[in-house]
Design a protein around this motif. Sequence first.
Motif, short mmCIF file in Angstrom:
data_model
loop_
_atom_site.label_atom_id
_atom_site.label_comp_id
_atom_site.label_asym_id
_atom_site.label_seq_id
_atom_site.Cartn_x
_atom_site.Cartn_y
_atom_site.Cartn_z
N ALA A 27 62.51 -20.89 17.08
CA ALA A 27 61.31 -21.61 16.64
C ALA A 27 61.15 -22.91 17.42
CB ALA A 27 61.38 -21.88 15.14
N ARG A 36 56.26 -17.08 22.87
CA ARG A 36 56.69 -16.53 21.59
C ARG A 36 57.78 -15.49 21.82
NH1 ARG A 36 51.08 -15.13 18.52
NH2 ARG A 36 50.59 -14.13 20.48
N ALA A 54 60.37 -19.77 10.10
CA ALA A 54 60.15 -20.70 11.20
C ALA A 54 59.95 -19.96 12.52
CB ALA A 54 61.32 -21.68 11.31
N ALA A 86 56.55 -18.05 12.50
CA ALA A 86 55.32 -18.84 12.48
C ALA A 86 54.53 -18.72 13.78
CB ALA A 86 55.64 -20.30 12.17
N ALA A 87 55.21 -18.42 14.85
CA ALA A 87 54.52 -18.25 16.13
C ALA A 87 53.56 -17.07 16.12
CB ALA A 87 55.55 -18.07 17.25
N ARG A 92 51.97 -23.91 17.49
CA ARG A 92 53.16 -24.75 17.67
C ARG A 92 53.26 -25.82 16.58
NH1 ARG A 92 54.81 -22.74 22.42
NH2 ARG A 92 53.25 -22.28 23.98
N ALA A 124 54.46 -23.98 13.53
CA ALA A 124 55.89 -23.66 13.69
C ALA A 124 56.75 -24.91 13.51
CB ALA A 124 56.14 -23.01 15.05
N GLN A 166 62.77 -12.81 14.74
CA GLN A 166 62.20 -13.16 13.45
C GLN A 166 63.11 -12.80 12.30
OE1 GLN A 166 58.39 -11.35 13.09
NE2 GLN A 166 57.71 -12.10 15.05
#
Length: 182
Positions: free
Chosen positions: A50, A59, A84, A87-88, A16, A19, A63
Amino acid sequence: MTVGTGDFELTMDELRVVARFVVEAAEEVLPVFEAAHPDDPRPRAAVDAAWEFVNGAKRTNLQRAAREAATESGRLAARTAGDAAAAAYLHPIAKATQVSHILRGPASAARIAELVAADNPEAGDNFVERAKNHATPVLIDVLSRYPNAPEGKSRVDHLMSKFGLQATRIPLRVRVSRQVGL
């Protein structure tokens, strides 16, 4: 929950933080994309996804952002939004390519700053410095688990490598003192 099927573990809280770092960069440049493509909601949806993850949601697999934007800055803004959301899903694998998931978004935002400033590299360097100052101790700790960003030929690659080197070279003593609030 911990993600640990790689070379080290990453907690959901750490993901987190990563992200948040990337989505903050994405939000700064999203208006560049939206001005050129006001009818394409994908980058905004990626940024929203995000933020949902950053704020505690599970999540998601949202994407994809628009990669076919008409300008370099539009493409970079869309990619930053996609980064962004992605990123998870950072993998705990000690490969330089994984660093891209942390630093490519902010490096792309730095490149957009350069383009907006008539291709002035100082604008990108200033953005990198500002982003570096927003790097939390947790983010720096996560970055320190990975090798340096991959070197490439593009300006975004250069900015990413520059930021990665700067962030992870903060002395351990400083990182520890930041974590304990000294």
